[in-house]
Design a protein around this motif. Structure first.
Motif, mmCIF file in Angstrom:
data_model
loop_
_atom_site.group_PDB
_atom_site.id
_atom_site.type_symbol
_atom_site.label_atom_id
_atom_site.label_comp_id
_atom_site.label_asym_id
_atom_site.label_seq_id
_atom_site.Cartn_x
_atom_site.Cartn_y
_atom_site.Cartn_z
ATOM 1 N N VAL A 108 -18.759 -0.383 -11.507
ATOM 2 C CA VAL A 108 -19.158 0.078 -10.174
ATOM 3 C C VAL A 108 -18.715 1.511 -9.902
ATOM 4 C CG1 VAL A 108 -18.838 -0.300 -7.711
ATOM 5 C CG2 VAL A 108 -19.188 -2.237 -9.219
ATOM 6 N N ALA A 109 -19.623 2.272 -9.273
ATOM 7 C CA ALA A 109 -19.328 3.628 -8.807
ATOM 8 C C ALA A 109 -19.375 3.585 -7.282
ATOM 9 C CB ALA A 109 -20.361 4.609 -9.347
ATOM 10 N N PRO A 110 -18.217 3.385 -6.627
ATOM 11 C CA PRO A 110 -18.196 3.189 -5.172
ATOM 12 C C PRO A 110 -18.856 4.346 -4.417
ATOM 13 C CG PRO A 110 -16.060 2.673 -6.143
ATOM 14 C CD PRO A 110 -16.867 3.350 -7.218
ATOM 15 N N PRO A 111 -19.592 4.052 -3.359
ATOM 16 C CA PRO A 111 -20.274 5.099 -2.589
ATOM 17 C C PRO A 111 -19.289 5.937 -1.777
ATOM 18 C CG PRO A 111 -20.522 2.984 -1.511
ATOM 19 C CD PRO A 111 -19.871 2.706 -2.838
ATOM 20 N N LEU A 149 -29.807 3.467 -5.289
ATOM 21 C CA LEU A 149 -28.955 2.287 -5.397
ATOM 22 C C LEU A 149 -28.520 2.026 -6.836
ATOM 23 C CD1 LEU A 149 -30.730 -0.089 -2.861
ATOM 24 C CD2 LEU A 149 -28.568 1.127 -2.558
ATOM 25 N N LEU A 150 -29.312 2.476 -7.783
ATOM 26 C CA LEU A 150 -28.951 2.303 -9.187
ATOM 27 C C LEU A 150 -27.705 3.120 -9.544
ATOM 28 C CD1 LEU A 150 -29.906 0.784 -11.696
ATOM 29 C CD2 LEU A 150 -31.284 2.797 -12.298
ATOM 30 N N ALA A 154 -22.229 2.629 -13.159
ATOM 31 C CA ALA A 154 -22.102 3.706 -14.141
ATOM 32 C C ALA A 154 -22.427 3.198 -15.540
ATOM 33 C CB ALA A 154 -20.686 4.282 -14.103
ATOM 34 N N ASN A 155 -22.929 1.960 -15.626
ATOM 35 C CA ASN A 155 -23.242 1.373 -16.921
ATOM 36 C C ASN A 155 -24.603 1.889 -17.398
ATOM 37 O OD1 ASN A 155 -24.438 -0.816 -18.760
ATOM 38 N ND2 ASN A 155 -22.285 -1.418 -18.620
ATOM 39 N N THR A 156 -24.581 2.761 -18.387
ATOM 40 C CA THR A 156 -25.805 3.425 -18.849
ATOM 41 C C THR A 156 -26.864 2.461 -19.388
ATOM 42 O OG1 THR A 156 -24.599 5.471 -19.311
ATOM 43 C CG2 THR A 156 -26.730 5.180 -20.399
ATOM 44 N N GLY A 205 -18.354 -1.202 2.533
ATOM 45 C CA GLY A 205 -17.867 -1.318 1.163
ATOM 46 C C GLY A 205 -18.134 -2.667 0.532
ATOM 47 N N ASP A 206 -19.069 -3.424 1.092
ATOM 48 C CA ASP A 206 -19.380 -4.763 0.593
ATOM 49 C C ASP A 206 -20.548 -4.676 -0.399
ATOM 50 O OD1 ASP A 206 -19.827 -7.416 0.110
ATOM 51 O OD2 ASP A 206 -19.866 -8.029 2.222
ATOM 52 N N LEU A 207 -20.256 -4.284 -1.632
ATOM 53 C CA LEU A 207 -21.302 -4.119 -2.632
ATOM 54 C C LEU A 207 -21.879 -5.454 -3.083
ATOM 55 C CD1 LEU A 207 -19.999 -1.179 -4.848
ATOM 56 C CD2 LEU A 207 -21.302 -1.136 -2.721
ATOM 57 N N ASP A 208 -21.085 -6.509 -2.986
ATOM 58 C CA ASP A 208 -21.590 -7.835 -3.332
ATOM 59 C C ASP A 208 -22.745 -8.202 -2.405
ATOM 60 O OD1 ASP A 208 -21.327 -10.403 -4.831
ATOM 61 O OD2 ASP A 208 -20.884 -11.181 -2.834
ATOM 62 N N ALA A 209 -22.590 -7.896 -1.132
ATOM 63 C CA ALA A 209 -23.659 -8.166 -0.166
ATOM 64 C C ALA A 209 -24.887 -7.327 -0.480
ATOM 65 C CB ALA A 209 -23.172 -7.875 1.255
#
Length: 227
Positions: A108-111, A149-150, A154-156, A205-209
């Protein structure tokens, strides 16, 4: 292979790789926006002249598009824009539903604040479509939202696969709207609401949602297309 020759532009140096990528993206977008509809033959001579390149690098671009399933080379005929069968479409959407959850959980690359501002700008575009509806503008917005959103992963390899699947089927929605099989205004209303909800989740910060909302969006979009 693309060499590293550098071309100077007003935005700075542009390598041959950069030019290759830009030409690829330009032709890909034309296919996705139905400027080149399924079955259309692409003229290598005209494209090479338009982009100011020889046919050799253009053929590398077309080969990449063929690998992505957007065009096919027909012996004795030339390069043709592909179509997509419903069963393949269903398979792609099923896979995209699973991959989208990884995009908010793997590497994950946090926003940050700049990223949030970009999503706010996308929401403003979605809201503007309510008063000036346009199927092509909607498609372009969805593309930009997808690519933004992609960036949450950071997973290429994941990003590469997700892009390939998205662009493989992106034009189907526009085809359905063009054929009046989908209500454009309803789609815009639903989409604006979804972008607003995603934005709120990003701010928390709720990326799961975010991942689950996007999974639901993909599922419902497909359901509306085949109803």
């Amino acid at each position: 292979m693309v060499d590293d020759e550098v071309t100077q532009t007003r935005d700075g140096p542009l390598t041959a790789r950069d030019r290759f990528d830009r030409i690829h993206e330009d032709i890909r977008d034309r296919i996705c926006l139905l400027e080149y509809p399924p079955g259309e033959k692409l003229s290598e001579v005209e494209l090479a002249e338009e982009f100011g390149i020889s046919r050799t690098p253009l053929r590398r671009v077309l080969a990449r598009l063929e690998d992505e399933g957007l065009v096919t080379s027909v012996h004795g005929v030339g390069t043709m824009v592909t179509d997509i069968e419903m069963e393949e479409l269903a398979q792609v959407y099923r896979l995209r539903k699973e991959l989208v959850l990884l995009q908010t959980s793997l590497d994950v690359a946090p926003p940050d604040a700049v990223y949030i501002a970009r999503v706010e700008a996308l929401l403003a575009r979605a809201e503007a479509l309510k008063t000036a509806p346009s199927a092509k503008s909607f498609s372009t917005l969805d593309r930009d939202m997808f690519l933004t959103l992609l960036e949450l992963t950071a997973n290429t390899p994941l990003r590469t696969m997700s892009k390939r699947l998205y662009f493989r089927t992106a034009r189907i929605w526009l085809q359905q709207v063009t054929a009046s099989k989908i209500d454009l205004m309803q789609e815009i209303e639903v989409y604006a609401r979804e972008v607003r909800d995603i934005l709120e989740a990003l701010k928390l910060g709720d990326l799961d949602a975010v991942g689950h909302m996007r999974r639901s969006h993909i599922s419902l979009s497909f359901a509306r297309m085949i109803k």
